[in-house]
Design a protein around this motif. Structure first.
Motif, PDB file in Angstrom:
ATOM      1  N   ASN A   1     -13.010   3.604  -1.755  1.00 47.26           N
ATOM      2  CA  ASN A   1     -12.788   4.902  -2.189  1.00 47.26           C
ATOM      3  C   ASN A   1     -11.463   5.472  -2.211  1.00 47.26           C
ATOM      4  O   ASN A   1     -11.044   5.396  -0.913  1.00 47.26           O
ATOM      5  CB  ASN A   1     -14.071   5.784  -1.557  1.00 47.26           C
ATOM      6  CG  ASN A   1     -15.397   5.476  -2.079  1.00 47.26           C
ATOM      7  OD1 ASN A   1     -15.653   5.325  -3.097  1.00 47.26           O
ATOM      8  ND2 ASN A   1     -16.197   5.308  -1.096  1.00 47.26           N
ATOM      9  N   ARG A   2     -11.073   6.018  -3.173  1.00 49.03           N
ATOM     10  CA  ARG A   2      -9.450   6.556  -2.997  1.00 49.03           C
ATOM     11  C   ARG A   2      -9.885   7.823  -2.345  1.00 49.03           C
ATOM     12  O   ARG A   2     -10.687   8.821  -2.735  1.00 49.03           O
ATOM     13  CB  ARG A   2      -9.264   6.624  -4.426  1.00 49.03           C
ATOM     14  CG  ARG A   2      -7.909   7.495  -4.425  1.00 49.03           C
ATOM     15  CD  ARG A   2      -6.872   6.648  -4.989  1.00 49.03           C
ATOM     16  NE  ARG A   2      -5.579   7.334  -5.392  1.00 49.03           N
ATOM     17  CZ  ARG A   2      -4.561   6.781  -5.341  1.00 49.03           C
ATOM     18  NH1 ARG A   2      -4.372   5.683  -4.737  1.00 49.03           N
ATOM     19  NH2 ARG A   2      -3.538   7.583  -5.818  1.00 49.03           N
ATOM     20  N   LEU A   3      -8.954   8.254  -1.338  1.00 50.93           N
ATOM     21  CA  LEU A   3      -9.147   9.573  -0.650  1.00 50.93           C
ATOM     22  C   LEU A   3      -8.080  10.528  -1.204  1.00 50.93           C
ATOM     23  O   LEU A   3      -7.302  10.089  -2.022  1.00 50.93           O
ATOM     24  CB  LEU A   3      -8.948   9.021   0.824  1.00 50.93           C
ATOM     25  CG  LEU A   3      -9.701   7.848   1.421  1.00 50.93           C
ATOM     26  CD1 LEU A   3      -9.142   7.785   2.708  1.00 50.93           C
ATOM     27  CD2 LEU A   3     -11.114   8.403   1.457  1.00 50.93           C
ATOM     28  N   GLU A   4      -8.233  11.713  -0.494  1.00 55.66           N
ATOM     29  CA  GLU A   4      -7.191  12.606  -0.585  1.00 55.66           C
ATOM     30  C   GLU A   4      -6.049  12.356  -0.070  1.00 55.66           C
ATOM     31  O   GLU A   4      -5.765  11.549   1.049  1.00 55.66           O
ATOM     32  CB  GLU A   4      -7.634  14.068  -0.372  1.00 55.66           C
ATOM     33  CG  GLU A   4      -8.662  14.682  -0.730  1.00 55.66           C
ATOM     34  CD  GLU A   4      -8.508  15.429  -1.963  1.00 55.66           C
ATOM     35  OE1 GLU A   4      -7.131  15.073  -2.721  1.00 55.66           O
ATOM     36  OE2 GLU A   4      -9.484  15.899  -2.518  1.00 55.66           O
ATOM     37  N   ARG A   5      -4.859  12.626  -0.840  1.00 60.26           N
ATOM     38  CA  ARG A   5      -3.527  12.364  -0.095  1.00 60.26           C
ATOM     39  C   ARG A   5      -3.543  13.109   1.306  1.00 60.26           C
ATOM     40  O   ARG A   5      -3.917  14.124   1.485  1.00 60.26           O
ATOM     41  CB  ARG A   5      -2.635  13.152  -0.823  1.00 60.26           C
ATOM     42  CG  ARG A   5      -1.090  12.648  -0.947  1.00 60.26           C
ATOM     43  CD  ARG A   5      -0.153  13.356  -1.848  1.00 60.26           C
ATOM     44  NE  ARG A   5       1.029  12.214  -2.359  1.00 60.26           N
ATOM     45  CZ  ARG A   5       1.761  11.727  -1.592  1.00 60.26           C
ATOM     46  NH1 ARG A   5       1.947  12.374  -0.458  1.00 60.26           N
ATOM     47  NH2 ARG A   5       2.776  10.803  -1.972  1.00 60.26           N
ATOM     48  N   PHE A   6      -3.083  12.503   2.170  1.00 56.94           N
ATOM     49  CA  PHE A   6      -3.098  12.918   3.590  1.00 56.94           C
ATOM     50  C   PHE A   6      -2.266  14.226   3.894  1.00 56.94           C
ATOM     51  O   PHE A   6      -2.743  15.311   4.260  1.00 56.94           O
ATOM     52  CB  PHE A   6      -2.772  11.867   4.767  1.00 56.94           C
ATOM     53  CG  PHE A   6      -2.861  12.480   6.234  1.00 56.94           C
ATOM     54  CD1 PHE A   6      -4.095  12.563   6.662  1.00 56.94           C
ATOM     55  CD2 PHE A   6      -1.656  12.978   6.629  1.00 56.94           C
ATOM     56  CE1 PHE A   6      -4.197  13.076   7.846  1.00 56.94           C
ATOM     57  CE2 PHE A   6      -1.814  13.430   8.027  1.00 56.94           C
ATOM     58  CZ  PHE A   6      -3.194  13.504   8.763  1.00 56.94           C
TER      59      PHE A   6
ATOM     60  N   ILE B   1       0.927  -1.186   0.088  1.00 51.71           N
ATOM     61  CA  ILE B   1      -0.004   0.006  -0.008  1.00 51.71           C
ATOM     62  C   ILE B   1       0.953   1.279  -0.039  1.00 51.71           C
ATOM     63  O   ILE B   1       1.999   1.245   0.477  1.00 51.71           O
ATOM     64  CB  ILE B   1      -1.017  -0.149   1.085  1.00 51.71           C
ATOM     65  CG1 ILE B   1      -1.904   0.942   1.259  1.00 51.71           C
ATOM     66  CG2 ILE B   1      -0.084  -0.080   2.573  1.00 51.71           C
ATOM     67  CD1 ILE B   1      -3.180   1.093   2.047  1.00 51.71           C
ATOM     68  N   ASP B   2       0.502   2.347  -0.666  1.00 53.49           N
ATOM     69  CA  ASP B   2       1.079   3.515  -0.678  1.00 53.49           C
ATOM     70  C   ASP B   2       1.338   4.084   0.689  1.00 53.49           C
ATOM     71  O   ASP B   2       0.397   3.828   1.458  1.00 53.49           O
ATOM     72  CB  ASP B   2       0.370   4.497  -1.543  1.00 53.49           C
ATOM     73  CG  ASP B   2       0.758   4.197  -2.928  1.00 53.49           C
ATOM     74  OD1 ASP B   2       1.551   3.213  -3.204  1.00 53.49           O
ATOM     75  OD2 ASP B   2       0.163   4.885  -3.732  1.00 53.49           O
ATOM     76  N   ALA B   3       2.285   4.841   1.036  1.00 54.58           N
ATOM     77  CA  ALA B   3       2.329   5.517   2.194  1.00 54.58           C
ATOM     78  C   ALA B   3       1.422   6.942   2.406  1.00 54.58           C
ATOM     79  O   ALA B   3       1.532   7.560   3.569  1.00 54.58           O
ATOM     80  CB  ALA B   3       3.714   5.892   2.665  1.00 54.58           C
ATOM     81  N   ASP B   4       0.827   7.432   1.520  1.00 50.78           N
ATOM     82  CA  ASP B   4       0.244   8.705   1.702  1.00 50.78           C
ATOM     83  C   ASP B   4      -1.235   8.475   2.212  1.00 50.78           C
ATOM     84  O   ASP B   4      -1.932   9.606   2.245  1.00 50.78           O
ATOM     85  CB  ASP B   4       0.310   9.393   0.227  1.00 50.78           C
ATOM     86  CG  ASP B   4      -0.395   8.558  -0.762  1.00 50.78           C
ATOM     87  OD1 ASP B   4      -0.956   7.594  -0.488  1.00 50.78           O
ATOM     88  OD2 ASP B   4      -0.010   9.007  -1.938  1.00 50.78           O
ATOM     89  N   LEU B   5      -1.756   7.290   2.476  1.00 45.17           N
ATOM     90  CA  LEU B   5      -2.964   7.184   2.927  1.00 45.17           C
ATOM     91  C   LEU B   5      -4.303   7.458   1.984  1.00 45.17           C
ATOM     92  O   LEU B   5      -5.522   7.682   2.377  1.00 45.17           O
ATOM     93  CB  LEU B   5      -3.175   7.917   4.363  1.00 45.17           C
ATOM     94  CG  LEU B   5      -2.619   7.453   5.448  1.00 45.17           C
ATOM     95  CD1 LEU B   5      -2.651   8.494   6.760  1.00 45.17           C
ATOM     96  CD2 LEU B   5      -2.809   6.262   6.086  1.00 45.17           C
ATOM     97  N   GLN B   6      -3.849   7.542   0.802  1.00 43.70           N
ATOM     98  CA  GLN B   6      -4.840   7.579  -0.496  1.00 43.70           C
ATOM     99  C   GLN B   6      -5.867   6.259  -0.483  1.00 43.70           C
ATOM    100  O   GLN B   6      -7.033   6.342  -1.138  1.00 43.70           O
ATOM    101  CB  GLN B   6      -4.093   8.006  -1.706  1.00 43.70           C
ATOM    102  CG  GLN B   6      -3.951   9.509  -1.655  1.00 43.70           C
ATOM    103  CD  GLN B   6      -3.518   9.718  -3.184  1.00 43.70           C
ATOM    104  OE1 GLN B   6      -2.520   9.396  -3.690  1.00 43.70           O
ATOM    105  NE2 GLN B   6      -4.451  10.046  -3.978  1.00 43.70           N
ATOM    106  N   ASP B   7      -5.351   5.057  -0.191  1.00 42.93           N
ATOM    107  CA  ASP B   7      -5.893   3.901  -0.498  1.00 42.93           C
ATOM    108  C   ASP B   7      -6.511   3.686   1.057  1.00 42.93           C
ATOM    109  O   ASP B   7      -5.937   3.784   1.896  1.00 42.93           O
ATOM    110  CB  ASP B   7      -5.131   2.832  -0.748  1.00 42.93           C
ATOM    111  CG  ASP B   7      -4.430   3.273  -2.063  1.00 42.93           C
ATOM    112  OD1 ASP B   7      -5.106   3.656  -2.994  1.00 42.93           O
ATOM    113  OD2 ASP B   7      -2.997   3.187  -2.142  1.00 42.93           O
TER     114      ASP B   7
HETATM  115 MG    MG Z   1      -0.401   8.791  -3.860  1.00 43.71          MG
END
Ligand code: MG
Ligand code: UDP
Length: 315
Positions: free
Chosen positions: A204-209, A102-108
């Motif tokens: 749902n894909r969220l905004e980059r934190f 998973i990406d580190a930016d909490l978008q997922d």
């Molecule tokens: Mg991202």
């Protein structure tokens, strides 16, 4: 089945703005899953520092002290998202029954990790996280992504629509992945080609934190192009088709020239000489370019350079 050891692998490149939050959320989810007896207490989160220039590694070390489940892997240089992810997956594959990337930016949405694990427990080998909608992306990113997925489908490349690198892989799949030696890494194409039992979870894909995307348009376009040329020879076929069409057009033009010769209409024209020349020259260069792309790929592959180096790890 015994409680499985699940590892979560997060590639991080200059993520100092989000890392604290990500680490807290991910480790809390792990602790909760362990507490509820769903996964083994040896489960962990592994943050892979992809040669960051900011305080990312420092924060990873802090997180390691703070949470029992938190680990860190520091790469010797920036090798890009795909290679960093691969480094994480191959380093930890023997220490877990399944790894979630998973990406580190909490978008997922990390709350679907539990769903992924439950599917794994029921015998599924690969669980793909798929975005339900892309409301938080710009319409530009949405449309170019759609174009990309459709293009890939046309070229018969097996990828999952709207799936980024958020997925769970079982140990079997990771062992298969380690057999792929390619340097031009496109995991979204490789994993589906491995096979095994797969399922999909939606989120749902969220905004980059916080922080900004490390995938500006140029990098995104390069990534898409890499995906196409690593998995499909269709552009090479296209070259043949273009050549054939041009040949056919030239045949018609020659026919017309002969016809003009006999009707006595032949004006020694500059246009009719120079235009096809330019046209063909252009097409030829275009075709050479595409073939060159593949030769460049072959060049990189035959060198078989290592894809990453590990500086240090903390457990
Ligand atoms: Mg991202
Ligand atoms: N990333 C990385 N190395 C790089 C670029 C990005 O490890 O050279 C990581 C980044 O920290 C993030 C993930 O890859 O966790 C996805 O990047 P980003 O969120 O910037 O891409 P986007 O979501 O905008 O496509």
């Amino acid at each position: 089945m015994q409680k499985p050891i699940v590892g979560i692998v997060l590639p991080c490149y200059n993520e100092e703005l989000v890392l604290k939050e990500t680490s807290s959320q991910i480790n809390n989810i792990l602790e909760d899953l362990i507490y509820r007896g769903i996964i083994s207490h040896d489960s962990f989160a592994a943050f892979v520092d992809d040669g960051s220039k900011d305080n990312t590694w420092l924060l990873i070390e802090e997180s390691n002290v703070l949470y029992k489940t938190s680990r860190g892997l520091k790469l010797a240089a920036n090798v890009g998202h795909q290679n960093a992810l691969l480094a994480g997956l191959l380093t930890y594959k023997d220490e877990a029954d399944a790894l979630v990337s998973i990406d580190a930016d909490l978008q997922d949405d990390i709350s679907v990790i539990e769903e992924m694990i439950l599917k794994f427990l029921s015998g599924v080998d690969v669980v793909y996280g798929v975005r339900k909608e892309r409301v938080t992306d710009t319409s530009f990113k949405r449309n170019t992504a759609l174009l990309f997925y459709n293009l890939m489908k046309k070229m018969k490349v097996n990828i999952i629509h709207n799936h980024a690198d958020y997925r769970l892989c079982s140990k079997r799949v990771l062992n298969a992945l380690s057999d792929f030696g390619e340097v031009n890494l496109f995991l979204r194409g490789i994993i589906p080609s491995i096979g095994f039992h797969k399922e999909v979870v939606y989120y749902n894909r969220l905004e980059r934190f916080a922080g900004e995307s490390k995938y500006p348009f140029k990098k995104m376009a390069a990534f898409a192009w890499n995906g196409i040329t690593s998995f499909s020879n269709y552009p090479l076929k296209l070259v043949t088709i273009i050549g054939f069409v041009i040949f056919f057009l030239c045949l018609i033009m020659s026919g017309y020239a002969v016809f003009a010769l006999f009707t006595g209409n032949l004006v020694p024209g500059w246009l009719s000489t120079v235009l096809p020349m330019y046209f063909l020259g252009g097409i030829q260069l275009f075709c050479f370019g595409i073939i060159g792309e593949y030769i460049g790929k072959i060049y990189l592959e035959v060198k078989k350079r290592p894809r990453y180096f590990i500086d240090k790890r903390i457990d």
